[in-house]
Design an enzyme around this catalytic site. Structure first.
Site, PDB file in Angstrom:
ATOM      1  N   GLU A  98      37.284  48.177  49.709  1.00 32.09           N
ATOM      2  CA  GLU A  98      37.030  46.988  50.527  1.00 32.09           C
ATOM      3  C   GLU A  98      38.330  46.225  50.649  1.00 32.09           C
ATOM      4  O   GLU A  98      38.943  45.880  49.637  1.00 32.09           O
ATOM      5  CB  GLU A  98      36.042  46.060  49.817  1.00 32.09           C
ATOM      6  CG  GLU A  98      34.591  46.349  50.064  1.00 32.09           C
ATOM      7  CD  GLU A  98      33.720  45.345  49.320  1.00 32.09           C
ATOM      8  OE1 GLU A  98      34.113  44.153  49.188  1.00 32.09           O
ATOM      9  OE2 GLU A  98      32.662  45.757  48.838  1.00 32.09           O
ATOM     10  N   ASP A 122      33.079  33.140  47.234  1.00 32.93           N
ATOM     11  CA  ASP A 122      34.088  33.598  46.275  1.00 32.93           C
ATOM     12  C   ASP A 122      34.427  32.568  45.220  1.00 32.93           C
ATOM     13  O   ASP A 122      34.527  31.374  45.494  1.00 32.93           O
ATOM     14  CB  ASP A 122      35.358  34.011  47.027  1.00 32.93           C
ATOM     15  CG  ASP A 122      35.164  35.327  47.756  1.00 32.93           C
ATOM     16  OD1 ASP A 122      34.810  36.314  47.087  1.00 32.93           O
ATOM     17  OD2 ASP A 122      35.320  35.357  48.987  1.00 32.93           O
TER      18      ASP A 122
END
Ligand SMILES: Cc1ncc(COP(=O)(O)O)c(C=O)c1O
Lengths: 262, 385
Positions: A50, A61
């Site tokens: 990724e 995140d």
């Protein structure tokens, strides 16, 4: 139009041989040698990589990936530079992009999807684009043969899991805990719970991500799942200034643990 | 009621929607259901009304500015949201959401704040209703609004300073959302403006419609008609939508005033952040720009989706003013009317003052969304006294 199944095939190759799949997340544009890091991660046994395209407001995140994002953006990386860095590479494993929806929206759905495809990217993960808002993107993605990987969360009710599994292509991303990306001292119970709920309803590969910080945790999650996604642990290593080889060595510890213990 | 409700996907025309991590989607569904059910329940409405009236001090009056009207050659009226408990309009929304949180069985309120007004209001409601409270505030704002930080702490809230990104409201929203992702089972996210994923823009507007409803009646009484112009500052846009709601079906011109350094509608293009599709200040790649405004409460690169809609239909118009114009207006109202405004509504007055020629002879209703106590320290520095 034939479907693109690069990512799903790469994962199935591993899974069908009785092994567990390993997906590794790295932040695009982080450091001058991030492309070498990508290759090194693949050599160390990542089935899919990724590539994070940094966004200014990454709400899924935690601190490590946030900092990596910031430093990549500060060094001048943009979606365009990251994709053009990838254009001439022929990585030995398929790639997926992980970013936030506004970057696709801004570039235009069709253009974003086709520029992923021409950079050799096979899949895309947009964690802030839930089912209800998916249609426009998934049509453009399909036109460019991009697999769209959807997230399923511990809070997702059963009927919704079915819809997510039906529409996810490549694999189903099982969010292992209630929270954002980052390492935790222990694997949350929710990781194996969500994986087993998914395994009960889909034949697509089920991989657990978010909160997989050590080979031990990866092994534990794989008692139920088909594999894991490791992000912050790897990005932390990149942020520490480790060389591509050193990052590769870290990935090997995950690969070895999965191969020996699962 | 005159503002339209969003469609079933939470959209006002093309704007709005729900762009959030999957983890939060079920929570937004639950919130939407709970809100619809509570709003249809007389006992909920009565409980909220009694808090708004007996605790927060509603209705807020409309004050006619005789001195300033003279100076500006218009007839200027102020809707006095500065007189509410905690000093701004924010309490209207917070009391509604805190009661809803309680009804949903939540134990903890999470909020973001810019100027600290929404944080103070949330901490107040949490103290009153016996809920835990955690407020995210950008490091820059913690410094320029230290009085409000102390207020929140006095009220029993935890204030977490946000050190990422712009260190202002935008990043406080990010961290509040990250908290919510991790604590969604026990926490209620008490958003402070008409922004975020559906149902927030709609729900927060509904809780602020009391401003417009009261003002409409008060204007009828004072003017015998509706004003020519209704004007309010726009950060996320909650005080503006609240007062617009009372006049959207009238002939009044609706003017939203953004800071020049945070003009989402004025300088932005459509984008998606913080759960909504709306006008957004961003670069060519879609990275969200940092707003830059003297006023912490308006220091936000986005805007609530319904304002994008009202702008696109032309029903409301959005203007911007500079920090210097705001500093002038702040002093103007203080000097002429004995009212020290918050820096946010001073934006609306700055537009009125600048456009005095255009406004000559007109009746103008300004939403005075908050009082200036929180800003005097900052102004002392700016004016070098
Ligand atoms: C007094 C006052 N007015 C206005 C605002 C801006 O918010 P909104 O645009 O949602 O009314 C704030 C925000 O802190 C405020 O404190």
């Amino acid at each position: 139009m034939s479907e693109n199944i690069q990512i799903e095939s790469a994962l199935r190759n591993r899974i069908d041989s009785g092994k567990k799949a390993l997906v590794v997340y790295i932040t695009g544009g982080l450091g001058d040698d991030w492309i070498q890091t990508m290759h090194s991660v693949i050599d160390a046994g990542a089935d899919v990589v990724e590539i994070g395209i940094p966004f200014s407001d990454p709400v899924m995140d935690g601190p490590i990936i946030q900092m990596a994002n910031d430093s990549s953006i500060e060094s001048g990386a943009t979606p365009v530079t990251i994709l053009s860095d990838l254009r001439d590479e022929s990585p030995a494993s398929p790639l997926a992009v992980m970013t936030y929806y506004n970057l696709a929206y801004r570039m235009g759905h069709e253009r974003f999807a086709s520029s992923l495809a021409s950079a050799g990217i096979s899949g895309c993960i947009l964690p802030d684009l839930p089912l209800e808002e998916l249609d426009i993107w998934s049509e453009s993605a399909a036109n460019s043969k991009i697999e769209t990987i959807l997230l399923a969360a511990p809070t997702t009710p059963d009927e919704r899991l079915l819809q997510i599994c039906a529409r996810s292509t490549g694999f189903v991303y099982a969010v292992g805990l209630l929270g954002v990306t980052g390492m935790r001292s222990e694997l949350a119970d929710s990781a194996t719970e969500i994986a087993s709920r998914l395994k009960n309803v889909t034949s697509k590969p089920v991989l657990v991500g978010v909160g997989i910080g050590s080979p031990e945790q990866a092994v534990e999650a794989c008692k139920v799942s088909d594999g894991v996604i490791v992000g912050s642990a790897i990005v932390q290593e990149m942020m520490n200034g480790s060389s591509p080889e050193e990052v590769g060595e870290l990935v090997s510890t995950f690969r070895d643990a999965l191969d020996k213990n699962c | 009621m005159s503002l339209k409700n969003p469609n079933e996907k939470g959209r006002f025309g093309p704007f709005g929607g729900r762009y959030i991590p999957e983890t939060l989607v079920p929570a937004c569904h639950e919130l939407e259901e709970s809100f619809v059910e509570a709003w249809a329940d007389d006992s909920f409405r009565e409980e909220l009304d009694s808090l708004l009236f007996d605790y927060a001090g509603r209705p807020s009056p409309v004050t006619e500015c005789l001195n300033l009207s003279d100076e500006l050659n218009c007839r200027l009226l102020l809707k006095r949201e500065d007189l509410n408990h905690t000093g701004s309009h924010k309490i209207n929304n917070v009391l509604g959401q805190a009661l809803l949180a309680k009804r949903m069985g939540k134990k903890r309120l999470v909020a973001e704040t810019g100027a600290g007004q929404h944080g103070v209001a949330t901490a107040t409601a949490a103290a009153l209703l016996n809920l835990e409270c955690c407020v995210y505030m950008g490091e820059v704002d913690v410094k320029r609004q230290e009085l409000n930080v102390f207020r929140m702490k006095l009220l029993g809230a935890e204030v977490r300073s946000v050190e990422s990104g712009s260190r202002t409201l935008k990043d406080a929203v990010n961290d509040a959302m990250r908290d919510w992702v991790a604590t969604v089972e026990e926490s209620y996210y008490c958003l402070g403006s008409v922004m975020g994923p559906h149902p927030y823009p709609w729900m927060v507007r509904t809780f602020h419609e009391v401003i417009g409803t009261e003002a409409r009646m008060q204007c009828e009484e004072i003017l015998g008609t509706t004003p020519d112009v209704v004007c309010a500052c726009v950060g996320g846009g909650s005080n503006a939508i609240g007062i617009f709601s009372g006049f959207v079906d009238s002939d009044a011109e609706l003017i939203g005033v953004e800071p020049a350094g945070g003009a989402a509608i004025g300088r932005g293009v459509p984008g998606v952040v913080h759960g909504m599709e709306s006008f957004l200040m961003q670069d060519e790649f879609g990275q969200v720009l940092e707003a830059e405004s003297i006023s912490a409460g308006l220091d936000y690169p986005g805007v609530g989706p319904e304002h994008s809609y009202l702008s696109s239909t032309g029903r409301a118009r959005y203007e911007s003013v500079t920090d210097d114009e705001v500093i002038e207006a702040f002093q103007l109202l203080s000097r002429t009317e004995g009212l020290i405004p918050a820096l946010e509504p001073a934006h609306a007055l700055a537009w009125i003052s600048r456009e005095r020629k255009y406004l000559t002879g007109k009746t103008v209703l300004l939403n005075l969304s908050g009082r200036g106590d929180k800003d005097v320290g900052q102004m002392m520095e700016i004016l070098n006294v």
